[in-house]
Write an enzyme that holds these catalytic residues in place. Structure first.
Site, PDB file in Angstrom:
ATOM      1  N   HIS A 121      88.611 -55.420 -21.124  1.00  0.00           N
ATOM      2  CA  HIS A 121      87.729 -56.432 -20.537  1.00  0.00           C
ATOM      3  C   HIS A 121      86.594 -55.669 -19.849  1.00  0.00           C
ATOM      4  CE1 HIS A 121      86.472 -59.514 -17.628  1.00  0.00           C
ATOM      5  NE2 HIS A 121      87.095 -60.401 -18.368  1.00  0.00           N
ATOM      6  N   ASP A 198      95.267 -52.651 -16.054  1.00  0.00           N
ATOM      7  CA  ASP A 198      94.675 -53.964 -15.825  1.00  0.00           C
ATOM      8  C   ASP A 198      95.707 -55.001 -16.288  1.00  0.00           C
ATOM      9  OD1 ASP A 198      93.450 -56.415 -16.126  1.00  0.00           O
ATOM     10  OD2 ASP A 198      91.697 -55.650 -17.202  1.00  0.00           O
ATOM     11  N   GLN A 201      96.243 -60.358 -17.509  1.00  0.00           N
ATOM     12  CA  GLN A 201      96.887 -61.318 -18.418  1.00  0.00           C
ATOM     13  C   GLN A 201      98.400 -61.164 -18.436  1.00  0.00           C
ATOM     14  OE1 GLN A 201      95.322 -63.779 -19.789  1.00  0.00           O
ATOM     15  NE2 GLN A 201      93.268 -63.097 -19.262  1.00  0.00           N
ATOM     16  N   LYS A 224      94.854 -66.570 -12.308  1.00  0.00           N
ATOM     17  CA  LYS A 224      95.376 -66.629 -13.680  1.00  0.00           C
ATOM     18  C   LYS A 224      96.885 -66.846 -13.687  1.00  0.00           C
ATOM     19  CE  LYS A 224      91.796 -63.529 -15.388  1.00  0.00           C
ATOM     20  NZ  LYS A 224      90.918 -64.304 -16.240  1.00  0.00           N
ATOM     21  N   CYS A 364      84.054 -61.354 -22.608  1.00  0.00           N
ATOM     22  CA  CYS A 364      83.883 -60.113 -21.830  1.00  0.00           C
ATOM     23  C   CYS A 364      84.548 -58.928 -22.516  1.00  0.00           C
ATOM     24  CB  CYS A 364      84.412 -60.269 -20.405  1.00  0.00           C
ATOM     25  SG  CYS A 364      83.612 -61.538 -19.470  1.00  0.00           S
TER      26      CYS A 364
HETATM   27  N1  PMP Z   1      90.888 -58.077 -17.070  1.00  0.00           N
HETATM   28  C1  PMP Z   1      91.345 -58.972 -17.957  1.00  0.00           C
HETATM   29  C2  PMP Z   1      92.264 -58.520 -19.045  1.00  0.00           C
HETATM   30  C3  PMP Z   1      91.001 -60.318 -17.837  1.00  0.00           C
HETATM   31  O1  PMP Z   1      91.457 -61.208 -18.706  1.00  0.00           O
HETATM   32  C4  PMP Z   1      90.138 -60.701 -16.772  1.00  0.00           C
HETATM   33  C5  PMP Z   1      89.704 -62.150 -16.626  1.00  0.00           C
HETATM   34  N2  PMP Z   1      89.284 -62.746 -17.804  1.00  0.00           N
HETATM   35  C6  PMP Z   1      89.712 -59.735 -15.879  1.00  0.00           C
HETATM   36  C7  PMP Z   1      90.100 -58.431 -16.053  1.00  0.00           C
HETATM   37  C8  PMP Z   1      88.840 -60.085 -14.713  1.00  0.00           C
HETATM   38  O2  PMP Z   1      89.526 -60.914 -13.837  1.00  0.00           O
HETATM   39  P1  PMP Z   1      88.777 -61.606 -12.595  1.00  0.00           P
HETATM   40  O3  PMP Z   1      87.590 -62.306 -13.177  1.00  0.00           O
HETATM   41  O4  PMP Z   1      89.800 -62.559 -12.051  1.00  0.00           O
HETATM   42  O5  PMP Z   1      88.402 -60.542 -11.661  1.00  0.00           O
END
Ligand code: PMP
Length: 406
Positions: A121, A198, A201, A224, A364
């Site tokens: 991401h 990270d 998910q 999430k 993203c």
């Molecule tokens: N890493 C991953 C794998 C994600 O799916 C996301 C959110 N789509 C993020 C980072 C960023 O999370 P946040 O916007 O809650 O900071």
């Protein structure tokens, strides 16, 4: 087996008169909130709203106690050694930035390497690009295969004495792939590198044991996993938190301040400057309690089974191509696809006309788009309140879309 209809009745949003028909399939973006989380937020604001770590009056102490009890709960939930390992942040993005500023800028020098993957991401990519630019370190990428998995055949080539940090996603937010992080952590430690995972998910549906994984940092977001927005967690090993400099500075993160200099509070408070997101932290505690009461293994089993059903049914739609989820792949919950040559935004709009919420875009993860030579996908991501009927509705609506467009 978990009963999604029973679970769904616990989420007020689905009883709203405008939403009784809503099929919500954008859970990788954010999840809905159960009654206990909404009530907990209401309870805090109506009964004991006060700042934490400051007032010695009754409601101030109650707020502090509730806030700190969530830190303990989270440590237990992810099997951290202590609540000192748990830093509250705004979300995964801030957790990763904290490491990029407080650890990476202090520990990286020209010639060092940061190893990421092509399925990150942007939140686990851009902070490392900036850290590399500012320290002279080099960013390297573990490639992904056509099947949407990490190509680990040359991992030894990527991991060497120059590697100082490995930053990888536990589960991809576009492909659903779950990466073999334990194997990568062990190999990274063999060359002396630190590892950040990270977990935005993965943690939403699967059990996590950071002590067993032996990762150095683990980042995730509350929203999430049914918690409020504005709260996230950075887990870090104690020795690293002790060595790291503060990220944000101001109130509450100091021990003493004179005109000339300041000294820092103990960990984890050294990393929590200013008034934190108190209600959100307390709400996250209720979300974790909801997960524990439901059973994380049951959640995982249910989502994995529903994902398999969804993939089989989606494959029957003419012209639909799913990315990742190969026969041998360890993947779940997130399904990205394209429908013939119809633009993903058009597909999402057609689905919205049937009150089905999916996401369309690059999610993203632009390096993944480059890999598949596409600009965007449609993404359906599942959670515990999704039912087999939701999948029927999705597939039916996609079939209608392809028939209409052709
Ligand atoms: N890493 C991953 C794998 C994600 O799916 C996301 C959110 N789509 C993020 C980072 C960023 O999370 P946040 O916007 O809650 O900071």
């Amino acid at each position: 087996m978990l009963d999604p209809n029973k679970i769904k009745s616990r989420f007020p949003i689905f009883s709203d008169s405008e939403n009784t028909d809503l099929v919500f399939l954008d859970n990788a973006s954010t999840t809905q909130k159960p009654d206990v989380v909404v009530e907990k937020l209401n309870d805090f604001y109506s009964r004991y709203n006060a700042n934490v770590h400051r007032g010695i009056y009754r409601i101030g102490e109650l707020a502090t106690m509730e806030y700190e009890s969530v830190r303990k709960k989270i440590a237990g939930f992810i099997n951290a050694k202590s609540e000192k390992n748990i830093v509250f942040t705004k979300g995964t993005t801030e957790s990763i930035n904290l490491v990029a500023y407080s650890w990476a800028r202090k520990n990286l020098s020209p010639g060092d390497e940061i190893l990421v993957t092509e399925m990150e991401h942007h939140s686990n990519l851009v902070p490392w690009q900036l850290a590399a630019q500012q320290t002279g370190a080099t960013l390297r990428y573990i490639p992904i295969t056509e099947a949407g998995e990490l190509d680990l055949s040359d991992l030894e080539k990527y991991l060497n004495s120059k590697t100082k940090l490995v930053a990888i996603v536990h589960q991809s937010n576009i492909l659903g792939t779950i990466n073999p992080v334990k194997k990568i952590i062990d190999l990274a430690h063999n060359v002396g590198a630190k590892v950040l995972i990270d977990g935005a998910q993965y943690i939403t549906h699967a059990s996590l044991n950071v002590d067993e994984l032996d990762c150095d940092f683990y980042a995730f977001s509350g929203h999430k996993m049914m918690g409020p927005t504005g709260v996230g967690v950075l887990y870090a090993k104690q020795v690293l938190l002790e060595e790291m400099d503060p990220f944000l500075s101001g109130g509450d993160m100091i021990l003493s301040v004179s005109m000339e200099k300041s000294t820092w509070n103990d960990i984890p408070y050294k990393f929590e400057a200013g008034t934190p997101n108190i209600a959100q932290v307390i709400g996250l505690g209720a979300a974790i309690q909801f997960i524990e009461d439901t059973g994380i293994d049951k959640i995982d089993e249910f989502i994995t089974s529903l994902t398999k059903t969804a993939i089989t049914k989606l494959q029957s739609v003419r012209g639909l191509r799913i990315y990742g989820h190969g026969p041998s792949s360890d993947s779940t919950s997130v399904i990205s696809f394209n429908l013939a040559d119809i633009h993903p935004h058009d597909v999402a709009q057609f689905l919205d006309m049937d009150n089905i919420a999916v996401r369309a875009g690059h999610h993203c993860t632009q390096p993944v788009m480059l890999k598949y030579n596409i600009s965007s996908t449609v993404r359906a991501s599942l959670y515990i309140y999704n039912t087999p009927q939701d999948i029927e509705r999705l597939v039916g609506s996609l079939q209608k879309t392809i028939n209409f467009m052709s």
